[in-house]
Design a protein around this motif. Structure first.
Motif, PDB file in Angstrom:
ATOM      1  N   ARG A  92       0.962  -1.211   0.390  1.00 61.27           N
ATOM      2  CA  ARG A  92       0.187   0.440  -0.057  1.00 61.27           C
ATOM      3  C   ARG A  92       1.093   1.314   0.110  1.00 61.27           C
ATOM      4  NH1 ARG A  92      -4.689   2.209   0.425  1.00 61.27           N
ATOM      5  NH2 ARG A  92      -5.573   0.151  -0.081  1.00 61.27           N
ATOM      6  N   GLU A  93       2.142   0.904   0.784  1.00 63.88           N
ATOM      7  CA  GLU A  93       2.513   2.201   0.743  1.00 63.88           C
ATOM      8  C   GLU A  93       2.804   2.582  -0.484  1.00 63.88           C
ATOM      9  OE1 GLU A  93       3.514   0.121   2.696  1.00 63.88           O
ATOM     10  OE2 GLU A  93       5.670  -0.249   3.202  1.00 63.88           O
ATOM     11  N   TRP A  94       3.433   2.183  -1.830  1.00 61.50           N
ATOM     12  CA  TRP A  94       3.981   2.065  -2.930  1.00 61.50           C
ATOM     13  C   TRP A  94       2.692   3.066  -3.798  1.00 61.50           C
ATOM     14  CZ3 TRP A  94       5.947  -2.914  -3.511  1.00 61.50           C
ATOM     15  CH2 TRP A  94       7.486  -3.649  -2.349  1.00 61.50           C
ATOM     16  N   VAL A  95       2.135   1.748  -3.417  1.00 64.28           N
ATOM     17  CA  VAL A  95       0.625   2.898  -4.396  1.00 64.28           C
ATOM     18  C   VAL A  95       0.177   4.013  -3.596  1.00 64.28           C
ATOM     19  CG1 VAL A  95      -1.769   2.002  -4.556  1.00 64.28           C
ATOM     20  CG2 VAL A  95       0.007   0.516  -4.868  1.00 64.28           C
ATOM     21  N   ASP A  96       0.452   4.358  -2.176  1.00 59.01           N
ATOM     22  CA  ASP A  96       0.067   5.885  -1.818  1.00 59.01           C
ATOM     23  C   ASP A  96       0.854   6.423  -2.830  1.00 59.01           C
ATOM     24  OD1 ASP A  96      -1.807   4.594  -0.252  1.00 59.01           O
ATOM     25  OD2 ASP A  96      -0.149   5.361   1.437  1.00 59.01           O
ATOM     26  N   PRO A  97       1.534   7.214  -2.807  1.00 58.73           N
ATOM     27  CA  PRO A  97       2.435   8.414  -3.978  1.00 58.73           C
ATOM     28  C   PRO A  97       1.558   8.558  -5.620  1.00 58.73           C
ATOM     29  CG  PRO A  97       3.919   7.368  -2.794  1.00 58.73           C
ATOM     30  CD  PRO A  97       2.912   6.096  -2.819  1.00 58.73           C
ATOM     31  N   VAL A  98       0.855   7.066  -5.788  1.00 61.08           N
ATOM     32  CA  VAL A  98       0.291   6.878  -7.358  1.00 61.08           C
ATOM     33  C   VAL A  98      -1.121   7.585  -7.163  1.00 61.08           C
ATOM     34  CG1 VAL A  98      -1.100   5.618  -8.858  1.00 61.08           C
ATOM     35  CG2 VAL A  98       1.603   5.357  -7.901  1.00 61.08           C
ATOM     36  N   ASN A  99      -1.666   6.744  -5.810  1.00 62.89           N
ATOM     37  CA  ASN A  99      -3.275   7.546  -5.440  1.00 62.89           C
ATOM     38  C   ASN A  99      -2.926   9.029  -5.200  1.00 62.89           C
ATOM     39  OD1 ASN A  99      -4.387   4.954  -5.773  1.00 62.89           O
ATOM     40  ND2 ASN A  99      -4.172   4.397  -4.325  1.00 62.89           N
ATOM     41  N   GLN A 100      -2.181   9.591  -4.651  1.00 63.22           N
ATOM     42  CA  GLN A 100      -2.199  11.274  -4.697  1.00 63.22           C
ATOM     43  C   GLN A 100      -2.471  11.978  -5.585  1.00 63.22           C
ATOM     44  OE1 GLN A 100       1.287  12.019  -1.833  1.00 63.22           O
ATOM     45  NE2 GLN A 100       0.037  11.431   0.006  1.00 63.22           N
ATOM     46  N   ILE A 101      -1.525  11.292  -6.196  1.00 59.67           N
ATOM     47  CA  ILE A 101      -1.107  12.143  -7.745  1.00 59.67           C
ATOM     48  C   ILE A 101      -2.644  11.877  -8.309  1.00 59.67           C
ATOM     49  CG2 ILE A 101      -0.202  12.654 -10.055  1.00 59.67           C
ATOM     50  CD1 ILE A 101       1.524  13.436  -8.015  1.00 59.67           C
ATOM     51  N   LEU A 102      -3.376  11.263  -8.814  1.00 52.46           N
ATOM     52  CA  LEU A 102      -4.919  10.943  -9.463  1.00 52.46           C
ATOM     53  C   LEU A 102      -5.472  11.528  -8.059  1.00 52.46           C
ATOM     54  CD1 LEU A 102      -4.599   6.822 -10.035  1.00 52.46           C
ATOM     55  CD2 LEU A 102      -4.055   8.743 -11.415  1.00 52.46           C
ATOM     56  N   ARG A 103      -5.482  11.657  -7.494  1.00 57.68           N
ATOM     57  CA  ARG A 103      -6.257  12.181  -6.340  1.00 57.68           C
ATOM     58  C   ARG A 103      -6.403  13.970  -6.755  1.00 57.68           C
ATOM     59  NH1 ARG A 103      -5.212  10.388  -1.523  1.00 57.68           N
ATOM     60  NH2 ARG A 103      -5.637   8.385  -1.971  1.00 57.68           N
ATOM     61  N   VAL A 104      -5.511  14.555  -6.971  1.00 63.25           N
ATOM     62  CA  VAL A 104      -5.379  15.327  -7.259  1.00 63.25           C
ATOM     63  C   VAL A 104      -5.492  16.208  -8.672  1.00 63.25           C
ATOM     64  CG1 VAL A 104      -4.237  16.499  -5.091  1.00 63.25           C
ATOM     65  CG2 VAL A 104      -2.832  16.022  -7.229  1.00 63.25           C
ATOM     66  N   THR A 105      -5.477  14.949  -9.182  1.00 63.15           N
ATOM     67  CA  THR A 105      -5.926  15.548 -11.129  1.00 63.15           C
ATOM     68  C   THR A 105      -7.336  15.468 -11.563  1.00 63.15           C
ATOM     69  OG1 THR A 105      -4.029  13.388 -11.194  1.00 63.15           O
ATOM     70  CG2 THR A 105      -2.648  15.688 -11.644  1.00 63.15           C
ATOM     71  N   GLU A 106      -7.431  16.287 -11.560  1.00 64.02           N
ATOM     72  CA  GLU A 106      -9.605  16.007 -12.237  1.00 64.02           C
ATOM     73  C   GLU A 106      -8.672  15.766 -13.710  1.00 64.02           C
ATOM     74  OE1 GLU A 106     -12.596  18.157 -11.678  1.00 64.02           O
ATOM     75  OE2 GLU A 106     -10.828  19.182 -10.078  1.00 64.02           O
ATOM     76  N   GLY A 107      -9.616  14.992 -14.736  1.00 68.18           N
ATOM     77  CA  GLY A 107      -9.458  15.027 -16.190  1.00 68.18           C
ATOM     78  C   GLY A 107     -10.641  13.401 -16.642  1.00 68.18           C
TER      79      GLY A 107
END
Ligand SMILES: [Zn+2]
Length: 204
Positions: A92-107
């Motif tokens: 999960r801790e490796w996926v967190d930074p990926v999710n963080q970017i996905l969360r802040v970027t609308e598209g």
């Protein structure tokens, strides 16, 4: 950005940016390298690329924050991909930074023509600078969630860290680049075959 090395996935090309072919050493992502990558991958226009190059001087704090996030995303993706390659669990801790970017970027997704093939592409809304990482995070997330790891490969040269997605029908691609690691390996194998002959010649 080495055009000879086709990672075949945006996230793989991005992770590869931190390594040179045949070299196990990790190199830190530089602002210039990062901007060049975004321009080469047509995530940003040439005009935007010039503006961003200047950002390191006009707003060094914002540039450093984005570069830090890019580094964090790269590390997270690299760790996730290595785990997939070894058939291990992605933490999960490796996926967190990926999710963080996905969360802040609308598209939204959009069909885009890639040579003659329609591909589903993520188009981010340009808000904040994190959107620059959106397509990369999205590509990584797709790979991690795809469940199929047989196409994901590491270069056959043991000291080479480069990854690629093998989309050949036979799945027999072995090298990051035939011209670099492939030939090096062929030359080494050739030298190995030649050596005993030479030894015999000296000691008949
Ligand atoms: Zn290689």
């Amino acid at each position: 950005v080495n055009p000879e090395i086709a990672g075949n996935r945006l996230s793989l090309d991005f992770v590869n940016l931190s390594f040179s072919p045949g070299d196990a050493r990790h190199r830190p992502l530089s602002w210039q390298l990062f901007i060049d990558f975004l321009a080469t991958k047509q995530i940003i226009s040439a005009e935007r690329s010039t503006q961003l190059e200047d950002l390191a001087e006009t707003d060094p704090h914002r540039a450093a924050t984005l570069l830090g996030n890019a580094e964090r995303l790269s590390r997270a993706l690299r760790e996730s991909f290595s785990a997939l390659l070894r058939g291990h669990r992605v933490h999960r801790e490796w996926v967190d930074p990926v999710n963080q970017i996905l969360r802040v970027t609308e598209g939204h997704d959009e069909l885009a023509l890639d040579r003659s093939v329609w591909k589903l592409e993520f188009v981010a809304k340009e808000e904040g600078l994190e959107w620059l990482l959106a397509a990369i995070a999205r590509s990584g997330a797709e790979l991690i969630s795809s469940g199929t790891t047989r196409n994901l490969r590491k270069c056959g040269n043991p000291s080479c860290q480069l990854l690629f997605y093998d989309h050949s029908r036979t799945l027999r691609r072995r090298w990051c680049s035939m011209a670099l690691c492939g030939n090096r390996s062929k030359v080494a194998a050739f030298a190995r075959r030649r050596r005993p002959e030479k030894a015999r010649a000296h000691h008949p």
